[in-house]
Design an enzyme around this catalytic site. Structure first.
Site, PDB file in Angstrom:
ATOM      1  CD  GLU A  24      -1.513  -2.333   1.919  1.00  0.00           C
ATOM      2  OE1 GLU A  24      -0.273  -2.534   2.080  1.00  0.00           O
ATOM      3  OE2 GLU A  24      -2.365  -3.169   2.243  1.00  0.00           O
ATOM      4  N   GLY A 492      24.612  -7.387 -21.390  1.00  0.00           N
ATOM      5  CA  GLY A 492      23.623  -8.461 -21.532  1.00  0.00           C
ATOM      6  C   GLY A 492      22.230  -7.997 -21.857  1.00  0.00           C
ATOM      7  CD  GLU A 544      20.478 -10.449 -19.548  1.00  0.00           C
ATOM      8  OE1 GLU A 544      19.847 -10.168 -18.506  1.00  0.00           O
ATOM      9  OE2 GLU A 544      21.722 -10.363 -19.625  1.00  0.00           O
ATOM     10  CD1 TRP A 621      21.053 -10.159  -4.264  1.00  0.00           C
ATOM     11  CD2 TRP A 621      20.796 -10.031  -6.468  1.00  0.00           C
ATOM     12  NE1 TRP A 621      21.906  -9.176  -4.721  1.00  0.00           N
ATOM     13  CE2 TRP A 621      21.766  -9.081  -6.070  1.00  0.00           C
ATOM     14  CE3 TRP A 621      20.478 -10.125  -7.827  1.00  0.00           C
ATOM     15  CZ2 TRP A 621      22.411  -8.238  -6.973  1.00  0.00           C
ATOM     16  CZ3 TRP A 621      21.125  -9.279  -8.724  1.00  0.00           C
ATOM     17  CH2 TRP A 621      22.080  -8.343  -8.296  1.00  0.00           C
ATOM     18  CD  GLU A 725      29.069   1.036 -10.943  1.00  0.00           C
ATOM     19  OE1 GLU A 725      28.224   0.138 -10.778  1.00  0.00           O
ATOM     20  OE2 GLU A 725      29.201   1.996 -10.177  1.00  0.00           O
ATOM     21  CG  HIS A 754      23.242   3.552 -12.435  1.00  0.00           C
ATOM     22  ND1 HIS A 754      24.575   3.220 -12.525  1.00  0.00           N
ATOM     23  CD2 HIS A 754      22.625   2.484 -11.892  1.00  0.00           C
ATOM     24  CE1 HIS A 754      24.743   2.010 -12.045  1.00  0.00           C
ATOM     25  NE2 HIS A 754      23.584   1.535 -11.654  1.00  0.00           N
TER      26      HIS A 754
HETATM   27  N1  GLN Z   1      23.528  -9.445 -17.555  1.00  0.00           N
HETATM   28  C1  GLN Z   1      22.822  -8.603 -16.658  1.00  0.00           C
HETATM   29  C2  GLN Z   1      22.194  -7.442 -17.424  1.00  0.00           C
HETATM   30  O1  GLN Z   1      22.769  -6.990 -18.347  1.00  0.00           O
HETATM   31  C3  GLN Z   1      23.733  -8.059 -15.584  1.00  0.00           C
HETATM   32  C4  GLN Z   1      22.985  -7.227 -14.598  1.00  0.00           C
HETATM   33  C5  GLN Z   1      23.805  -6.803 -13.398  1.00  0.00           C
HETATM   34  O2  GLN Z   1      25.002  -6.748 -13.443  1.00  0.00           O
HETATM   35  N2  GLN Z   1      23.167  -6.482 -12.306  1.00  0.00           N
HETATM   36  O3  GLN Z   1      21.137  -6.953 -17.093  1.00  0.00           O
END
Ligand code: GLN
Ligand code: ZN
Length: 814
Positions: A24, A492, A544, A621, A725, A754
């Site tokens: 909610e 990916g 993906e 996760w 990164e 991002h």
């Molecule tokens: N292969 C995944 C993607 O490209 C990797 C994601 C990630 O590193 N969190 O979405």
């Protein structure tokens, strides 16, 4: 002690999910962001939710009068709440704070943020970046990082906590009152989690730039403590008998401040808050504050560095909560504890298994040796990390359900244990029997232990995690792939359009046939492949589109996992995730990804990279088993992936990427546990990949730029190519890796995914040149920071076009 405080309830929890059983709060917050409702409507929804939650907890057995119910609500994040409480607003957002002129709204004291302003700190605005977000201890919850500089304003400017207490203690609807225990991040933890910000003129892009040398946020301790002292006075005036201050910073070695300094800060802070706000020894009278419970969730208070339990016991706080799931306590008396209540965190707040109540009662009995004034039963952490109610899961296997305890079931467990502790085992015999029966049923249930899976892991040998030397592999791979220098690729995923999401959802609801679904996904893959060919990328991906989530996708297909319908857990702000439940031995009934990757490969002459999620990330996760060491579970997952790699190879795929974005996040909080963790995590990754042929190029992807603690592990993974990164840190990782002796392929991200910002050719060229100078240029790959699924096609296409242009121009100079 000269003052008598109301004794703390013998049964309590450290916090409760705040997002709501049906999310909610998420819906209300997002509706207000979208302008569909007013901020007043949001406040009303939140107030109703707080009231309903508090009364629900009383119905579940927590006492309404003795501060058993935690006041742990937050609109977004508890650390951001502390920022708002203190008015510790970074310079770039200073225009959002109130000047103290009354506007008739509730939030008008000088320096305070409105609720809109509060959200702006979390979400950014225009070119003002939001506060940074990072993982809360070793959980998947993300908090916002406060920016504290020498002249950041700090005071008690926002009495929201007091109002929330009063609204439940004296409800406007005239219904049942609940005397809650307001929960706040403790002053020491708040500052230890903050980052140093510059004095007034820190640049906007890099707020930390310009922090004076040697300045640490902890230098502002006295100011923060003064503000907390004012808050405690206000709470006492409002009639709050207890307050909870969370100090998990005491259970970790991963902060940048040595234990001695942390200890000194704790002593100073609690001398001021606990001692100074009480009447002097020998005198009588009322304290100017509520009784204080300090909590230390997520781990063990004691380490080689020092004894946090003795430290807290030496202060004048009234109660200490210890995590007895992750941590332990000494076998004998702890000086100072005799005047305090020990809140024994015997019910796991961080995982979803039903407790063995008999064993927990034995633990509680053993605590009498510590000589505390009283023992209360509690959770090890806030219940923020678990879903609301197992009863909400009609689709879970009925046996599995009896082994689980979500937040509501855990409250009941705490209440049962408290009754058992006070009135003896016979008083709770029925509940103990049920718990014992559940534990037994779980141990014997089919699928929990699968002999073939156990036999396979038991037969593993060191050779199973070894590949041929890198030089041999690199030559075989180059002969097969024929890649140019500075090869280009992506991580990916490609943008997940609304249409893709709709297609997946209607297939899941049964509105779309398997054939229709497959056709739709294939069309998407074909267009993604065509785009990459047109852009001139060297190693392609299928994009993906079929994956809702990089872990859930695998969990849904592997034996040993279950998934929930309403098992949402807050990840950050209004974002929630539904972690799969890993309950049994893991195996792979059928190939997981081969059909999609093979289809993509059939459309192009260029190499296509198969994408898998690595064992550590799958575990990180998910809710993991508590009946098997993590390393053993990781090996089972790794073997399933190893078979998948084989099948991809069988389908002609020559490049495989195994993502491990969570490798660092699972790093234990205590240094003494690092070697053991890195050992099993690296081994399981290698187990998943080492079955590959020498001519198969193995990639991995890691999602962060601060490598410090794990740099050796990255090398240990033995991947042929590692993408990381790196854009925001301007390739910093490349020389670090080179110094650490890393000498295989490295793809430092050349732009930050991002944000929708398109990097220019010049910008990417500069970063690629920088990377190629810091390490053998023959090792360098060119790719974005991470997957593109959250981006749109327009900016993605342009960004990748610039990336390819930049790579080609630097290539020409080599
Ligand atoms: N292969 C995944 C993607 O490209 C990797 C994601 C990630 O590193 N969190 O979405
Ligand atoms: Zn990533």
């Amino acid at each position: 002690m000269a003052v008598e405080f109301t004794p703390l309830s013998p049964a309590t929890i450290l916090g409760y999910p705040r997002i709501g059983r049906r999310r909610e709060l998420k819906r209300a917050v997002e509706a207000s962001w979208a302008g569909r409702t007013t901020i007043d409507e949001l406040e009303t929804t939140a107030r109703d939710l707080r009231l309903a939650t508090a009364r629900h907890l009383v119905d579940l057995g927590l006492d309404a009068e003795t501060a058993a119910v935690p006041g742990s609500f937050s609109f977004y994040d508890q650390v951001l709440d502390a920022v708002a409480l203190l008015g510790a607003v970074p310079e770039r957002f200073r225009d959002l704070v109130s000047t103290g002129v009354s506007t008739g709204s509730t939030n008008e004291s000088e320096g305070a943020l409105s609720l809109e302003g509060y959200f702006t700190l979390a979400r950014g605005e225009g070119d003002k970046p939001p506060l940074e977000m990072t993982k809360w201890f070793d959980t998947n919850y993300h908090y916002l990082v406060p920016e504290i500089g020498p002249d950041t304003p700090i005071g008690f400017v926002d009495d929201r906590v007091v109002r929330e207490f009063t609204e439940l203690a004296h409800p406007a609807d005239g219904g049942h009152a609940v005397v809650t225990r307001p929960v706040l991040v403790g002053p020491v933890t708040f500052l230890l989690l903050s980052k140093a910000a510059g004095p007034s003129r820190g640049s906007q892009a890099h707020p930390a730039a310009g922090a004076p040398d040697g300045f640490h946020p902890l230098d502002r301790l006295d100011d923060v403590v003064d503000a907390y002292a004012d808050l405690l006075r206000a709470l006492a005036a409002a009639g709050a008998p207890w307050v909870q201050l969370d100090e998990p910073a005491l259970v970790t070695d991963l902060l940048d401040v040595p234990f001695d300094e942390v200890a000194d800060a704790v002593r100073r802070a609690y001398a001021r808050l606990a001692t100074d706000l009480s009447p002097a020894a020998g005198a009588t009278g009322t304290a100017e504050r509520p009784a204080i419970l300090v909590t230390a969730p997520y781990g063990d208070l004691r380490s080689e560095a020092g004894d946090g339990l003795a430290l807290l016991a030496g202060t004048d706080v009234e109660a200490i909560a210890v995590d007895l799931v992750r941590g332990a306590v000494p076998a004998g008396p702890v000086p100072g504890l005799e005047t305090k209540t020990l809140v024994a965190g015997v019910i796991d707040g961080h995982n979803i298994w039903r407790a063995d109540l008999d064993a927990r009662l034995a633990t509680l009995d053993g605590l009498s040796a510590l000589g505390s004034g009283a023992v209360a039963v509690g959770t090890s952490t806030s219940l923020l990390h678990v879903p609301h109610d197992v009863g909400d899961e009609p689709r879970l296997d009925p046996d599995l359900k009896t082994w689980l305890a979500f937040a509501d079931q855990k409250v009941a467990e705490v209440v049962t244990l408290a009754t058992g502790l006070a009135a003896g085992r016979t008083a709770v015999a029925g509940a103990l029997d049920e718990s014992t029966a559940a534990v037994r049923s779980r141990a014997q249930a089919p699928g929990v232990v699968v002999p073939e899976v156990r036999d396979r892991t038991a037969a593993l040998t060191p050779a199973d995690v070894e590949r041929a030397p890198y030089a041999e592999r690199a030559a075989a791979q180059q002969a097969r792939l024929g890649l140019p220098p500075l090869p280009t690729t992506t991580i990916g995923s490609f943008p997940q359009t609304a249409e893709i999401r709709r297609t997946r959802a209607s297939w899941a609801r049964g509105e779309l046939s398997d054939a229709e679904y497959t056709a739709a996904m294939r069309a998407e893959i074909a267009s993604t492949v065509a785009l990459q060919e047109e852009l001139g990328l060297d190693v392609l991906v299928h994009g993906e589109p079929e994956r809702n989530d990089m872990v859930q996708y695998f969990a849904e297909q592997l034996d040993g996992f279950a998934t929930t319908v309403h098992g949402w857990v807050q990840s950050y702000g209004s974002r929630c995730v539904r972690p799969p439940i890993l309950w049994g031995d893991v195996s792979r009934p059928a190939p997981l990804t081969v059909e999609w990757t093979a289809y993509a490969a059939s459309l192009t002459g260029r190499p296509v990279k198969g994408m898998l999620t690595g064992p550590v990330t799958i575990l990180a996760w998910s809710f993991v088993r508590d009946d098997l060491p993590l390393g053993d579970t990781a090996d089972q997952v790794a073997l399933a992936l190893r078979d998948e790699v084989r099948d991809l190879e069988g389908a002609g795929v020559g490049v495989v990427q195994v993502d491990e974005p969570a490798l660092r996040e699972l790093l234990p909080l205590r240094r003494s546990a690092h070697a053991g963790y890195l050992d099993w995590s690296v081994r399981s990754f290698r187990l998943s990949t080492a079955g590959a042929d020498i001519a198969t190029q193995v990639h991995t992807h890691l999602c962060y730029s601060e490598f410090g603690q794990v740099i050796g592990a990255i090398d240990g993974l033995d991947a042929d190519v590692t993408s990381v990164e790196a854009a925001r840190s301007r390739m910093e990782i490349v020389p670090e890796l080179a110094d650490a002796g890393y000498a295989r392929g490295i793809g430092p991200g050349v732009y930050d995914i991002h944000s929708p910002r398109v990097p220019s050719v010049e910008e990417v060229t500069e970063l690629v040149t920088l990377a190629a100078k810091s390490i053998d240029p023959r090792l360098v790959w060119v790719n974005p920071d991470c997957g593109l699924k959250t981006r749109g096609y327009a900016e993605t296409t342009e960004s990748l076009r610039n990336l390819v242009t930049a790579a080609r121009s630097v290539r020409a100079t080599l």
